[in-house]
Design a protein around this motif. Structure first.
Motif, mmCIF file in Angstrom:
data_model
loop_
_atom_site.group_PDB
_atom_site.id
_atom_site.type_symbol
_atom_site.label_atom_id
_atom_site.label_comp_id
_atom_site.label_asym_id
_atom_site.label_seq_id
_atom_site.Cartn_x
_atom_site.Cartn_y
_atom_site.Cartn_z
ATOM 1 N N GLU A 150 0.828 -1.198 0.000
ATOM 2 C CA GLU A 150 0.000 0.000 0.000
ATOM 3 C C GLU A 150 0.868 1.255 0.000
ATOM 4 O OE1 GLU A 150 -4.014 1.369 2.267
ATOM 5 O OE2 GLU A 150 -2.305 0.885 3.564
ATOM 6 N N VAL A 151 0.432 2.257 -0.776
ATOM 7 C CA VAL A 151 1.135 3.548 -0.841
ATOM 8 C C VAL A 151 0.173 4.628 -0.364
ATOM 9 C CG1 VAL A 151 2.278 5.242 -2.308
ATOM 10 C CG2 VAL A 151 2.549 2.803 -2.774
ATOM 11 N N PRO A 152 0.495 5.350 0.721
ATOM 12 C CA PRO A 152 -0.393 6.436 1.177
ATOM 13 C C PRO A 152 -0.269 7.645 0.276
ATOM 14 C CG PRO A 152 1.576 6.369 2.526
ATOM 15 C CD PRO A 152 1.676 5.193 1.605
ATOM 16 N N SER A 153 -1.279 8.493 0.290
ATOM 17 C CA SER A 153 -1.232 9.709 -0.516
ATOM 18 C C SER A 153 -0.262 10.704 0.092
ATOM 19 C CB SER A 153 -2.614 10.340 -0.608
ATOM 20 O OG SER A 153 -2.982 10.888 0.639
ATOM 21 N N LEU A 154 0.214 11.609 -0.751
ATOM 22 C CA LEU A 154 1.122 12.671 -0.294
ATOM 23 C C LEU A 154 0.446 13.506 0.786
ATOM 24 C CD1 LEU A 154 3.329 14.942 -2.512
ATOM 25 C CD2 LEU A 154 1.867 15.947 -0.793
ATOM 26 N N ALA A 155 -0.834 13.824 0.581
ATOM 27 C CA ALA A 155 -1.549 14.656 1.550
ATOM 28 C C ALA A 155 -1.643 13.959 2.892
ATOM 29 C CB ALA A 155 -2.936 14.992 1.023
ATOM 30 N N LEU A 156 -1.941 12.654 2.873
ATOM 31 C CA LEU A 156 -2.073 11.908 4.120
ATOM 32 C C LEU A 156 -0.743 11.812 4.848
ATOM 33 C CD1 LEU A 156 -4.069 10.217 5.818
ATOM 34 C CD2 LEU A 156 -3.306 8.218 4.532
ATOM 35 N N GLU A 157 0.331 11.618 4.100
ATOM 36 C CA GLU A 157 1.645 11.450 4.717
ATOM 37 C C GLU A 157 2.143 12.738 5.357
ATOM 38 O OE1 GLU A 157 4.510 9.076 6.078
ATOM 39 O OE2 GLU A 157 2.909 8.368 4.762
ATOM 40 N N LEU A 158 1.883 13.887 4.695
ATOM 41 C CA LEU A 158 2.360 15.162 5.244
ATOM 42 C C LEU A 158 1.449 15.685 6.340
ATOM 43 C CD1 LEU A 158 3.729 17.186 2.194
ATOM 44 C CD2 LEU A 158 4.899 15.579 3.680
ATOM 45 N N ALA A 159 0.129 15.532 6.176
ATOM 46 C CA ALA A 159 -0.789 16.109 7.157
ATOM 47 C C ALA A 159 -0.839 15.287 8.452
ATOM 48 C CB ALA A 159 -2.189 16.222 6.554
ATOM 49 N N ARG A 160 -0.703 13.943 8.306
ATOM 50 C CA ARG A 160 -0.735 13.033 9.463
ATOM 51 C C ARG A 160 -1.922 13.323 10.383
ATOM 52 N NH1 ARG A 160 4.735 14.885 9.370
ATOM 53 N NH2 ARG A 160 6.060 13.419 8.248
ATOM 54 N N ALA A 172 -0.757 20.608 -2.411
ATOM 55 C CA ALA A 172 -0.660 21.448 -1.221
ATOM 56 C C ALA A 172 -2.047 21.807 -0.687
ATOM 57 C CB ALA A 172 0.125 22.719 -1.545
ATOM 58 N N THR A 173 -2.998 22.031 -1.583
ATOM 59 C CA THR A 173 -4.368 22.323 -1.146
ATOM 60 C C THR A 173 -4.961 21.122 -0.424
ATOM 61 O OG1 THR A 173 -4.580 23.717 -3.128
ATOM 62 C CG2 THR A 173 -6.587 23.209 -1.922
ATOM 63 N N ALA A 174 -4.677 19.924 -0.923
ATOM 64 C CA ALA A 174 -5.161 18.723 -0.253
ATOM 65 C C ALA A 174 -4.525 18.563 1.134
ATOM 66 C CB ALA A 174 -4.874 17.495 -1.117
ATOM 67 N N VAL A 175 -3.219 18.859 1.213
ATOM 68 C CA VAL A 175 -2.540 18.805 2.514
ATOM 69 C C VAL A 175 -3.197 19.768 3.491
ATOM 70 C CG1 VAL A 175 -0.367 19.265 3.713
ATOM 71 C CG2 VAL A 175 -0.351 18.027 1.547
ATOM 72 N N GLU A 176 -3.450 20.988 3.039
ATOM 73 C CA GLU A 176 -4.059 21.990 3.905
ATOM 74 C C GLU A 176 -5.491 21.591 4.298
ATOM 75 O OE1 GLU A 176 -2.885 24.796 5.320
ATOM 76 O OE2 GLU A 176 -0.910 24.169 4.629
ATOM 77 N N THR A 177 -6.179 20.889 3.397
ATOM 78 C CA THR A 177 -7.526 20.407 3.730
ATOM 79 C C THR A 177 -7.478 19.482 4.945
ATOM 80 O OG1 THR A 177 -8.221 20.573 1.416
ATOM 81 C CG2 THR A 177 -9.524 19.156 2.846
ATOM 82 N N LEU A 178 -6.527 18.537 4.925
ATOM 83 C CA LEU A 178 -6.416 17.600 6.046
ATOM 84 C C LEU A 178 -5.897 18.288 7.303
ATOM 85 C CD1 LEU A 178 -5.040 14.393 4.272
ATOM 86 C CD2 LEU A 178 -7.372 14.885 5.004
ATOM 87 N N LYS A 179 -4.972 19.236 7.125
ATOM 88 C CA LYS A 179 -4.471 19.950 8.299
ATOM 89 C C LYS A 179 -5.584 20.737 8.985
ATOM 90 C CE LYS A 179 0.391 20.443 6.964
ATOM 91 N NZ LYS A 179 1.490 21.395 6.630
ATOM 92 N N ALA A 180 -6.521 21.236 8.185
ATOM 93 C CA ALA A 180 -7.637 22.000 8.757
ATOM 94 C C ALA A 180 -8.714 21.080 9.332
ATOM 95 C CB ALA A 180 -8.246 22.904 7.703
#
Length: 773
Positions: A172-182, A253-261
């Motif tokens: 399994e490979v996690p998405s970039l957004a999931l990996e950065l936002a944690r 980056a927008t996806a990362v910020e979505t998860l961070k929020a």
């Protein structure tokens, strides 16, 4: 029976609405409404995400592509040294390059200590399946792969969500957004991206600025960095809600910020709208007779209420609701109420509505799209191109042959356009047409296509008994811009083609800057006189035999309070285009005559007169009034006149000049030997002086050139006219002109244009110096 018909019609209408919703035919309206809602609830980014873009500036600075992976290694090292938290590369590292460069990048990944991530992605394998691409094994040993795939809305091809992971044979490979936002909360398999995030506040840095140390490391410390392609040339772009075209790294980056929020959005689609419409249909069916007024009132109240609820759902409940089905459903219900009120009346209303819709999006005479109709077309996922075409001389034809003849001519032109091979044709202005289609990126092909179209469409048109020759000019634009911007760019290019007297012109950013400057100068010039921004300078004219100052030519300068000194070569043609030259010319004449009235009696003041002043003002009355107010004797005023193609009534010019001559004013033909000047001047017009253009004075590179200069002077002498040579810059030129018999001279050798105070000082100094014998 009537109730059965009503139930059947309502059910059919609901099925139609469901079909419209599922088929994507409401996507355009949903896109506009969704973008509007997003703009009303902007979300601020966390400030911990930074995008480092391979932008056009970086490509130009490096000068080659593709880049060696040693550059990525150096960038990664510099980011790690700056103290970034994570670095994710949205770049394909699945194929090998130079062995040494790959080894350097592997070493940099190892030094990153597991805080670097490399892109992995799935793609269509061409056989109906999906292939999964991972980084090279030596890279994957040092850096974890992250998924960078996004999901597109099938109805409008815009990015709306992304998968949180993908699995292949290796795991399994996690998405970039999931990996950065944690995120510390459960995340669904697919996450909707929150495009209400204010991307203007998202930190975006140029790759080479970071690589070459032009960014303060303190700014990067503790940040999570996404590295990827942002340049147009690399074509890693997606169409997105609200923001339009965004690069892949910005979407990630927008996806990362979505998860961070913590924004886990649920997309309910058209379901709420369909349910509300069904409820409204039930109420309509339960009434024995539909009330048009009631249904119309419900439409007016429900439409804004629907949007308010959809906005609240998005902002507070993290729900995405497509409201177009509700709006369209209300319209359908309103239509059913009209049908219930009377079939015949409904037919008439439907016919009227169809006509209105047509007129809202089409040009009635030609049947082509109108400007608004072209803009309302569903947006394309491909880069677009627009060619704007304009038949020349239509205003003159309207004045001479009438509006109806020109309209029939333009209808013929529109019919010929239909064979140009473009999917979208429009009449975007009374005499301007547009061709729109997909852009294949071949600028040379587009230019040749525009040239071909202008040649094919230029020629003879037969309108009634008239045989009209029409020349077509074109301006074109292409690129990853929205259609309104491309249309504006093509129109700007069309203006430049007309200004440059060329048939075809392609848009460039410089054209837009020139148009903006043109508009600003046009606006500001109107207040320049009252604002005291205009001033007069005087260039002395010297008698070549005695070397005494005998007169001065009046020159105008414009000191703009913000743009600085504006050249007359720029603002005088602008004043002629707008007709402001009449007011400027009157002001110059009055000011010059008033100043010259204080000079010695032997001094003559020369003032340039635009051909427009002959055409559209009573020049004799203006000159008479200026002389009366100043008290300047007429023989001390010399008017310099340049022949022009803009003169449409030569008889008026001739009559005016003879009237000025009878008034006692001296007349001079300016820039003789260039442009439209003719030997007919000597015979038919009452000139006293011939001003020899400086091109004849400066260019004496051959005996023939000197002979031509001498011939002009001799011709003027035989016709008993004085000569003034412009552009004298050295003593040798002055001496040569004196020997050839030239009367007067002016140029930098004697003096640059000076303020009146300095001119008076020169006169005072000259009175103390004896004339040359």
């Amino acid at each position: 029976m009537r109730q059965i018909v009503r139930w059947g019609v309502v059910i059919a209408a609901l099925l139609v609405l469901i079909g419209l919703s599922l088929s994507g035919m409401l996507a355009s309206l949903d896109r506009r409404l969704g973008d509007w809602r997003l703009s009303l609830v902007p979300t601020q980014p966390s400030g911990t995400t930074v995008v480092v873009e391979i932008d056009s500036k970086s490509l130009a600075e490096v000068g080659v592509w593709p880049w060696p992976r040693t550059m990525h290694a150096s960038l990664l090292d510099r980011l790690m040294e700056a103290g970034v938290e994570d670095v994710a590369f949205d770049i394909d590292f699945s194929s090998a390059s130079d062995d040494w460069a790959d080894a350097q990048f592997t070493a940099a990944l190892e030094r990153a200590g597991g805080y670097a991530y490399l892109a992995a992605f799935g793609q269509d394998d061409g056989a109906g399946g999906t292939s999964f691409t991972r980084p090279l094994p030596q890279f994957a040993e040092q850096a974890d792969p992250v998924l960078v795939n996004v999901l597109l809305d099938p109805t409008n091809a815009r990015v709306h969500s992304l998968p949180m992971s993908a699995t292949d044979a290796f795991g399994e490979v996690p998405s970039l957004a999931l990996e950065l936002a944690r995120p510390e909360f459960p995340v669904p398999p697919v996450v909707e991206i929150d495009f209400s995030i204010d991307l203007s506040r998202l930190a975006r840095l140029s790759y080479t600025d970071v690589l070459y140390g032009r960014i303060d490391p303190a700014f990067l410390a503790g940040k999570q960095v996404i590295v990827g392609a942002g340049a147009i040339e690399l074509r890693d772009f997606f169409n997105t809600p609200l923001h339009g075209i965004l690069s892949g790294p910005i979407v990630q980056a927008t996806a990362v910020e979505t998860l961070k929020a913590g924004r886990i959005l649920s997309n309910w689609g058209h379901l709420p709208g369909l349910l509300l419409t069904s409820f409204g249909a039930l109420i309509l069916l339960l009434t024995r007779r539909s009330s048009i007024a009631f249904t119309g009132l419900a439409l007016l109240v429900s439409a804004p209420l629907t949007e308010a609820l959809a906005l609240f759902a998005y902002a507070k409940l993290d729900l995405i609701v497509h409201s177009a089905s509700m709006h369209v459903g209300l319209l359908l219900l309103f239509g059913l109420a009209l049908a219930d009120d009377g079939y015949s009346q409904l037919l008439g209303r439907r016919a009227a509505l169809r006509r209105l819709r047509f007129l809202a999006t089409h040009d009635a005479p030609t049947g082509l799209y109108s400007r608004q109709g072209l803009l309302d077309r569903p947006s394309s996922t491909h880069p677009q191109m627009v060619i704007a075409l304009q038949p020349q001389g239509t205003d003159e034809l309207r004045a001479t042959l009438g509006h109806d003849v020109v309209e029939r001519l333009l209808v013929q032109f529109a019919h010929r356009l239909e064979h140009a091979g473009f999917p979208s044709l429009a009449r975007i202005a009374p005499s301007t047409f547009a061709l729109a289609g997909d852009d294949n990126g071949d600028a040379d092909h587009l230019s040749k296509k525009a040239v071909y179209i202008t040649r094919e469409l230029s020629g003879i048109y037969h309108v009634d008994e008239h045989r009209l020759y029409v020349e077509i000019i074109a301006g074109y634009a292409a690129g990853p811009f929205d259609l309104p911007e491309l249309i504006n760019q093509a129109e700007t290019a069309l203006v430049q083609a007309r200004a440059n007297r060329t048939n075809v012109h392609g848009f460039s950013p410089a054209d837009h800057a020139a148009m903006e400057r043109h508009r600003r100068l046009d606006r500001d010039l109107r207040g320049a006189i009252a604002g005291g921004q205009l001033r007069l300078l005087y260039q002395p004219q010297i008698a070549l035999r005695t070397r005494k100052l005998v007169g001065a030519e009046t020159l105008m300068r414009w000191d703009h309070p913000e743009l600085g000194l504006i050249s007359p070569a720029e603002f005088i043609p602008l004043a002629e285009e707008t007709g402001l030259i009449i007011d400027l010319g009157r002001w110059i004449l009055e000011e010059a005559c008033l100043e010259a009235s204080r000079w010695p009696d032997s001094m003559v003041v020369a003032v340039n007169v635009s051909p427009i002043q002959f055409q559209h003002s009573d020049l004799v009355a203006v000159v008479t009034e200026a002389l009366r107010r100043s008290g300047l004797p007429p023989e001390r005023l010399e008017l310099e006149i340049t022949e022009s193609s803009r003169v449409t009534d030569p008889r008026l010019v001739s009559t005016t000049m003879w009237s000025l001559q009878r008034l006692g004013v001296r007349l001079s033909v300016d820039d003789f030997g260039t442009g439209y000047s003719s030997l007919i001047y000597f015979r038919d017009l009452p000139f006293d002086t011939v001003k020899i253009d400086q091109s004849f004075v400066r260019d004496r590179s051959s005996p023939d050139a000197e002979a031509l200069l001498a011939a002009i002077i001799e011709l003027a002498r035989r016709m008993r006219k004085h000569t003034v040579a412009e552009g004298i810059e050295d003593e040798a030129t002055a001496a040569l002109l004196e020997r050839q018999g030239c009367t007067y001279g002016q140029g930098y050798y004697f003096s640059r244009p000076v303020p009146v105070e300095q001119l008076l000082q020169m006169l005072e100094l000259e009175t103390k110096t004896p004339a040359r014998a």
